[in-house]
Design an enzyme around this catalytic site. Structure first.
Site, PDB file in Angstrom:
ATOM      1  N   ALA A 275       0.823  -1.380   0.149  1.00  0.00           N
ATOM      2  CA  ALA A 275      -0.392  -0.052  -0.162  1.00  0.00           C
ATOM      3  C   ALA A 275       0.912   1.155  -0.095  1.00  0.00           C
ATOM      4  CB  ALA A 275      -1.314  -0.482   0.947  1.00  0.00           C
ATOM      5  N   GLU A 309      -0.502   2.550   7.339  1.00  0.00           N
ATOM      6  CA  GLU A 309      -0.645   3.676   5.986  1.00  0.00           C
ATOM      7  C   GLU A 309      -1.170   4.796   7.044  1.00  0.00           C
ATOM      8  OE1 GLU A 309       0.506   3.679   3.228  1.00  0.00           O
ATOM      9  OE2 GLU A 309       1.492   1.079   3.689  1.00  0.00           O
TER      10      GLU A 309
END
Length: 861
Positions: A275, A309
């Site tokens: 990600a 993230e």
């Protein structure tokens, strides 16, 4: 140095004179669905100041064609100022306006603006990925992290699409078959953090609300997207639940409101990494949208990535490293927070630290023992160096060291230091000392010596217990010996374990202490009866390899499966995960014969209650069999592992995660005709195991096993693709075809990847995985010499992402012979001027090969 490989010195010189005021970027992708259109129109307007009027500088751009360049109202000839990677900017004024119009290329490699056509429905999807320096493939810019600025994006795309970017939409203008999306200006961010996602994505929306300490109300719109053909499999509710839990946790701990408005999470196809933390528009690999049944460990892994993230919104996006030397300032923190927040945020995933100890740290230990190891704070000379440093040291070792730092300074001081760091450096750039200053102020500790030992040196220490006892069986001295250079300060716990009546190994004593120097005595243990097991680094507080005294090692040989925490032997156990990690390191280091490690797996893996640990054991057993085992015993070991898999599969609870894990392991280890026939029976319905659903992903696992052993035809694989004519199905079929045990299959895979640049990144990965199968050494041996001959051409002609995959993936890792080692050494010795990043990759492959030979020698003795 080639212009596209920006050096640290060039970035430093440019940052000394340039201050960027703003970017306005317009991308026209209205014809993206036309495969005959390889490019899109990119128009960039940059407002910036120059501290030295009259100076010459440059902007970065990688594009097939520059249409026009205008600087301060003056048209510059693209043929004179653009060299394919840079736009020269002569005679700068104190304030400057630059406009660059270019035809930029759609990507097939996941770098820049990637274009994907869904085979399930023919729809086209776009997304960007830039880190560390591929925004210049999409728009002209100053491509370095310390030249932050607000970005305003405008995107013209097909009218039926949706478009996402870092900021909220301000307006959409209809233009017939197309629409133009205009987004609000972002807060100041680095170029590599900008993002655009466009296509007919399926979207689920939600909302997050929080009362802030000052009485104001924080409102964050949430969205989760995926391709339309994946929508039936998209568990957006679970994703958004973890998202809200994470936002609660980070607001509580960081005490700084999320600064980027909205929070979109886009699951995109053919993504190169897990990600990317683009503020307001996080992108994830769509494999996190599970098409078939997966174990709880997969859901835990996805939650970890979501929280990783999210931590970047503060560590990395709000406050960003000045240059890639301090990449750890974001990645180490996010890796640590991904595990820490799973517990702290109250998610359902309670095994985060077990997974961290067993998986993430294994990555770090491997990377830190390469000859190319580097300090956590690295020496990053240029962008190629930066690309290679997204590794186990920057992520997992750094996170391990932060866990040690929290134990060292205390949790409260650590988080208060983080809050001060955010407040002081919001929307700015930092270096190591900025963080240390904040933590020193809140903890009262001098962290300079700690930093020098942990952040600015490389290598892993080994901690070994030394136990002396008297004739009555009582400890006269327990000490911890530290090996490795440099010797470091460690805050550790030492656990003493004894056998209970039910056979479990339970902790009876725990001593927490500081270890420094070569030998540290655990004074409090004197007089205690000698335990069955001494576990150094109990609770996994520090980063080290753990060894055992002889008594403890013998205890593990007969009782590892019973090693337990307070909840008992049937519950997930951090202590047991640490013991598994330790015996794996002994095997990799050639100190435990592979047969002994595999014997532990055969005896105790079936008792492992944590499915994530179990799946790690399966992967490590596969590796041990493939490269660490004595070649003369491989067939014997393989049969034993397959029989174990079959036995545990039949005994596992129907429909359980463990049953699925053992089914996959059977597919990995099946070699005998009867084992392969069982897999075929499960595929065609003539065989059955109670509770086991042979869904699409499991079907492909079985087909790969059959293909690898010549038990599947190209026609059968084509028929399976008709059943699963999706992007995932195409990747799986490509891997199966490359895995066929024929010279023609290997030649086709090699030609498709090495001799051609037509395949997208996902199919490159699939072809390599199918080509390099451990049981096909004779078929792949002829490619060792061509591999070394092709390296420099591949590195020069391919994008760095694809070149890295080819260099690592086609290395003859299963040709574990002294001859392969000699060939690798010959290439290294005769190519001293090869690109440093290429040499580093080959050196790491060489080290893995040398380690495998040492382990095989140990196993043969």
């Amino acid at each position: 140095m080639p212009g596209k490989n920006l050096s640290r010195e060039e970035a430093r010189d440019r940052a000394a004179i340039i201050r960027v005021e703003s970017y306005r970027v317009h991308l026209d992708v209205s014809a993206a669905a036309d495969p005959g259109r390889p490019t899109f129109r990119s128009t960039t307007r940059i407002s910036f100041d120059c501290a030295e009027p009259g100076a010459t500088s440059f902007a970065d751009l990688l594009a097939p064609e520059v249409v026009s360049v205008e600087l301060n109202g003056l048209a510059l000839d693209p043929a004179e100022v653009f060299d394919g990677a840079r736009v020269t900017l002569p005679v700068l004024a104190a304030h400057n306006e630059l406009t660059v119009v270019a035809e930029c290329a759609y990507s097939r490699t996941g770098e820049g603006l990637h274009r994907f056509v869904d085979p399930a429905d023919g729809e086209t999807y776009l997304y960007t990925h830039y880190e560390p320096a591929d925004a210049r493939r999409v728009f002209a810019n100053f491509e370095q992290p310390d030249l932050k600025a607000p970005f305003t994006f405008t995107v013209t795309a097909p009218a039926a699409w949706d478009v996402y970017a870092n900021a909220v939409q301000e307006r959409i203008t209809d233009e017939g078959a197309a629409r133009t999306w205009e987004f609000a200006p972002t807060r100041p961010i680095s170029t590599y953090l900008t993002a655009v996602v466009a296509g007919p994505y399926h979207v689920v929306r939600d909302h997050y609300t929080r009362e802030l300490p000052d009485g104001t109300r924080l409102e964050i719109p949430l969205a989760a997207t995926c391709r339309r053909s994946l929508a039936p499999h998209f568990d957006a509710d679970e994703i958004l639940t973890v998202t809200k839990q994470g936002l609660d946790f980070f607001h509580q701990e960081f005490d700084y409101p999320y600064p980027f408005g909205k929070y979109d999470q886009c699951f995109v196809p053919e993504y190169n990494i897990g990600a990317m933390e683009n503020p307001g528009c996080v992108t994830f690999r769509e494999e996190f949208v599970f098409r078939s049944k997966v174990t709880e460990a997969a859901y835990e892994s996805r939650a970890n990535v979501i929280l990783h993230e999210m931590a970047h919104m503060w560590f990395g996006d709000l406050v960003t490293m000045k240059w890639w030397d301090d990449l750890w300032l974001k990645e180490s923190f996010a890796d640590f927070m991904g595990s820490y927040a799973q517990i702290g945020a109250g998610t359902r995933y309670r095994s985060a630290w077990i997974t961290f100890a067993n998986r993430r740290k294994a990555w770090a230990y491997r990377q830190d023992q390469f000859p190319t190891t580097h300090p956590i704070t690295a020496d990053i000379r240029d962008l190629e160096d930066a690309k290679l440093n997204f590794d186990g040291i920057t992520y997992a070792k750094g996170a391990s060291v932060l866990k040690q730092l929290v134990a060292y300074v205390g949790r409260d001081a650590f988080f208060e230091g983080a809050r001060a760091y955010f407040r002081k450096h919001a929307f700015g750039n930092t270096v190591l000392t900025d963080l240390l200053d904040a933590l020193e102020e809140t903890s009262g500790r001098d962290l300079r010596a700690w930093s020098a030992a942990w952040l600015q040196t490389s290598g892993v220490n080994t901690l070994t217990p030394e136990l002396v006892h008297d004739a009555e069986g009582r400890i006269t001295e327990l000490a911890v010996r530290q090996d490795g250079t440099p010797l470091r300060p460690h805050r550790i716990a030492v656990g003493l374990y004894d056998l209970a009546e039910d056979g479990a190994l339970l902790r009876t004593d725990r001593y927490e202490l500081d270890v420094a120097g070569e030998r540290t005595v655990v004074a409090a243990a004197a007089g205690r009866p000698v335990p069955a097991l001494v576990l150094v680094n109990d609770d996994d507080l520090t980063y080290c390899k753990v060894r055992f005294d002889e008594r403890s090692l013998e205890t593990l040989r007969t009782g590892l499966g019973g090693l337990a925490d307070e909840a008992g032997p049937d519950a997930p156990s951090l202590a047991r995960a640490l013991a598994w990690s330790a015996v794996w390191n002994l095997t990799r280091d050639g100190l435990m014969p592979t047969r002994d490690y595999l014997d532990l797996v055969l005896r105790f893996a079936g008792r492992e209650s944590d499915v994530g640990v179990l799946q790690s054991l399966h992967q490590q057993a596969d590796s041990a069999l493939a490269v660490y085992a004595d070649p003369a015993r491989r067939a014997e070991y393989a049969t034993a592992l397959a029989e174990c898999a079959l036995r545990e599969l039949s005994q596992a609870a129907p429909g359980s995660d463990h049953q699925l894990a053992w089914a996959r392991f059977l597919a990995d280890t099946a070699e005998r005709a009867d084992h392969l026939q069982l897999l075929r029976g499960l595929l065609d319905g003539t065989g059955r195991i109670d509770g086991l659903t042979v869904d699409q992903e499991l079907r492909w696992s079985f087909w790969l096993a059959l293909a690898s052993h010549g038990r599947a035809s190209a026609e059968e694989l084509a028929a399976e693709l008709e059943r699963d004519n999706t992007a995932g199905g195409r990747r799986q079929r490509a891997q199966c075809l490359a895995a066929l045990p024929t010279p023609e299959a290997k030649a086709a895979a090699w030609a498709a990847v090495v001799d051609s640049d037509e395949l997208p990144n996902a199919l490159v990965e699939a072809e390599i995985a199918g080509f390099n199968r451990p049981g096909q050494r004779e078929l792949t041996a002829p490619y060792a010499a061509p591999y070394f001959e092709a390296l420099e051409t591949v590195w020069a002609e391919r994008s760095i992402e694809i070149a890295m995959r080819i260099v690592g993936g086609f290395f003859p890792r299963y040709q574990t012979t002294p001859e392969t080692l000699a060939a690798t050494d010959a290439w290294l010795s005769t190519r001293p001027d090869a690109a440093p990043a290429l040499r580093r990759l080959v050196l790491e492959c060489r080290d893995d090969l040398a380690r495998a030979l040492r382990a095989q020698e140990c196993d043969a003795q």
